[in-house]
Design a protein around this motif. Structure first.
Motif, PDB file in Angstrom:
ATOM      1  N   HIS A  66       0.843  -1.207   0.000  1.00 16.74           N
ATOM      2  CA  HIS A  66       0.000   0.000   0.000  1.00 16.74           C
ATOM      3  C   HIS A  66       0.877   1.254   0.000  1.00 16.74           C
ATOM      4  O   HIS A  66       0.599   2.205  -0.713  1.00 16.74           O
ATOM      5  N   HIS A  67       1.898   1.274   0.814  1.00 14.41           N
ATOM      6  CA  HIS A  67       2.885   2.371   0.826  1.00 14.41           C
ATOM      7  C   HIS A  67       4.140   1.842   0.138  1.00 14.41           C
ATOM      8  O   HIS A  67       4.832   0.982   0.680  1.00 14.41           O
ATOM      9  N   HIS A  99      -1.946   2.815  -3.682  1.00 16.43           N
ATOM     10  CA  HIS A  99      -2.255   3.699  -2.546  1.00 16.43           C
ATOM     11  C   HIS A  99      -3.708   4.171  -2.626  1.00 16.43           C
ATOM     12  O   HIS A  99      -4.623   3.408  -2.312  1.00 16.43           O
ATOM     13  N   GLY A 181      -5.995   5.223   7.309  1.00 19.18           N
ATOM     14  CA  GLY A 181      -4.637   5.775   7.264  1.00 19.18           C
ATOM     15  C   GLY A 181      -4.577   7.122   7.972  1.00 19.18           C
ATOM     16  O   GLY A 181      -5.214   7.330   9.002  1.00 19.18           O
ATOM     17  N   HIS A 225      -3.183   3.625  11.954  1.00 20.57           N
ATOM     18  CA  HIS A 225      -2.872   3.740  10.524  1.00 20.57           C
ATOM     19  C   HIS A 225      -2.633   2.350   9.933  1.00 20.57           C
ATOM     20  O   HIS A 225      -3.207   1.968   8.914  1.00 20.57           O
ATOM     21  N   GLU A 229      -5.239  -0.126   7.388  1.00 21.04           N
ATOM     22  CA  GLU A 229      -4.786  -0.333   6.011  1.00 21.04           C
ATOM     23  C   GLU A 229      -4.273  -1.751   5.748  1.00 21.04           C
ATOM     24  O   GLU A 229      -3.672  -2.024   4.708  1.00 21.04           O
TER      25      GLU A 229
HETATM   26 ZN   LIG Z   1      -1.514   5.096   4.608  1.00 15.75          ZN
END
Ligand SMILES: [Zn+2]
Length: 257
Positions: A66-67, A99, A181, A225, A229
């Protein structure tokens, strides 16, 4: 067995990576190529030395995150960055990052899945960013305490904890919004107030958001966060596994935030 490029094309179409705006460092899509077939994909919230080593240990040929690799901005390829790139080349592992296209996906997205996990039925978007709504919102009639209890259970299951702004025991939640997030900032608090949202569920946010929200009569539930996620990237791995007949493994790497 599929090549990485076949998976990339399907993911780009599914997530509409070409159309959905994002922060430049997100660089959605394929970030690092490989040469061979993909038998197993690994998924993780964050690209890091820890998750690359875990993906190697899982014998994955593709890491979905995701990141992504460029999240922290420009950096020379030395030290741990060099080591990570070396591991990817040595183990012929591709990296794909998703993202905001993943945050906002209606079925596999972090926001949609968190709403479902909390028993909330979305009816509109939330957290406007350029041309898109990243988050979700809807109506409810429930004790805020029971919504917080659900969020607390969810966060604990992911190895985290919930922080919540003060509220009365009798308080009820009627208009909610979710932005996973880093979902709490001055803009989302203001948007929540403008739209009559009384309870906002986010991953994290700076201290001033709690002060700002309380003044506006909004309760903010900071559910983590990382925790908020984990949902989307895990679901994306399962989707690839189903569509391509490969194995998918989620790599747990809680950050404590
Ligand atoms: Zn995030």
């Amino acid at each position: 067995m599929p090549r990485a490029q076949a998976i990339v094309e399907r993911l780009d179409a599914l997530l509409r990576t070409a159309e959905i705006p994002d922060y430049p460092a997100a660089l959605n899509g394929l970030q690092f190529a490989n040469r061979g077939d993909v038998h197993r994909v690994a998924t993780a919230v964050d690209f890091s030395s820890h998750t690359v080593r875990a993906a190697v240990a899982a014998r994955a040929q593709m890491l979905l995150v995701h990141h992504g690799m460029f999240w922290t901005g420009l950096q020379p390829v030395t030290g741990p960055v060099y080591e990570r790139y070396g591991l990817l080349v040595t183990h012929d592992m591709a990296v794909y990052s998703a993202h905001l296209p993943l945050d906002m996906h209606p079925e596999l997205g972090n926001n949609a899945l968190l709403a479902r996990r909390l028993g909330l039925e979305p009816s509109a978007g939330f957290a406007r960013y350029k041309t898109i709504d990243v988050g979700l919102s809807g109506c409810a009639d429930m004790a805020t305490e029971s919504l917080v209890a659900r969020a607390r259970q969810f966060a604990r299951d992911a190895g985290g904890e919930v922080v919540v702004t003060p509220f009365d025991a009798a308080r009820r939640t009627r208009q909610w919004a979710i932005c996973t997030g880093a979902g709490a900032d001055s803009d989302t608090i203001r948007e929540a107030a403008d739209r009559g949202i009384d309870t906002l569920v986010v991953g994290e946010g700076p201290h001033h958001t709690a002060v700002q929200a309380r003044d506006l009569g909004i309760v903010v539930v900071y559910a983590g966060h990382y925790a908020t996620e984990t949902l989307g990237i895990r679901a994306l791995g399962d989707w690839v596994a189903r569509e391509f007949g490969v194995e998918a493994q989620f790599l747990e790497a809680p950050t404590g935030l």
